[in-house]
Design an enzyme around this catalytic site. Sequence first.
Site, short mmCIF file in Angstrom:
data_model
loop_
_atom_site.label_atom_id
_atom_site.label_comp_id
_atom_site.label_asym_id
_atom_site.label_seq_id
_atom_site.Cartn_x
_atom_site.Cartn_y
_atom_site.Cartn_z
CB SER A 56 46.53 41.37 33.96
OG SER A 56 45.27 41.61 34.54
CG ASP A 186 44.41 34.75 38.09
OD1 ASP A 186 43.97 35.64 38.84
OD2 ASP A 186 44.90 34.99 36.96
CG HIS A 216 46.38 38.09 38.02
ND1 HIS A 216 45.57 37.68 36.98
CD2 HIS A 216 46.66 39.41 37.77
CE1 HIS A 216 45.37 38.69 36.15
NE2 HIS A 216 46.02 39.74 36.61
#
Length: 236
Positions: A56, A186, A216
């Site tokens: 991320s 995700d 995710h």
Amino acid sequence: MLPALERHHDVLAPTLAGHAGGPPIDGQITDAVLADAVERAMDAAGFETAHLAGNSLGGYVALQLAARGRARTVVALAPAGGWAPGDDSYEDTLAVQAALVEAAKTSAPHAEAILATPQGRRRATLHIATNFEHIPAELLAHQLLGAASCRAAVPLIEHALREGWSLDAERITSTCPVRIVWGTADRLLPWPSAAARYRDYWLPGADWIELDGVGHCPQLDIPLETAQLILGFTAR
């Protein structure tokens, strides 16, 4: 994943600046502030370059460091900042993230009770993992408290809304092999829309891997497989 990685590498796992347990962010938030702090951590540990992996926002920071010449390879797990130019859906995503931070603050005092049941663990992992049954409640509590204590969450979200994301991708493609891994389930950075800029503009020549039905955070969702995706790339 750390034990699997540590069997093959000396591992530095820094906490990002402004996050719980990480160094404070002094002064104004800029595009460079998180990468600057990781560079300082690398310098202090004696790593001139390293194989970098991040998820991320951490994946985006790893790519920033690659553009600075600090990476031997990068494995980026659903890196942030990948919406196509003109796609304003990132504003909705950032609004969801801001709401999740507030929810974490509300839930943190009750973390033990919430995570004591399978239903509570499912709610706590809904946005980050498809497979959650194997994740220890203690780890989820640590994560929940960390999210609630992230001092820079709101300022970083506000900065992203104002400035967006930038990346000197040409400097990466000329010097550093990159693998990008994205779960098709995700819910925070939806595939493929949140990856469009990386795929079509910044890093179309990267080694792209789609993980069917994974969320995710692959390092939580399928930790052993994710460790192998990293180790297989660093061994090239």
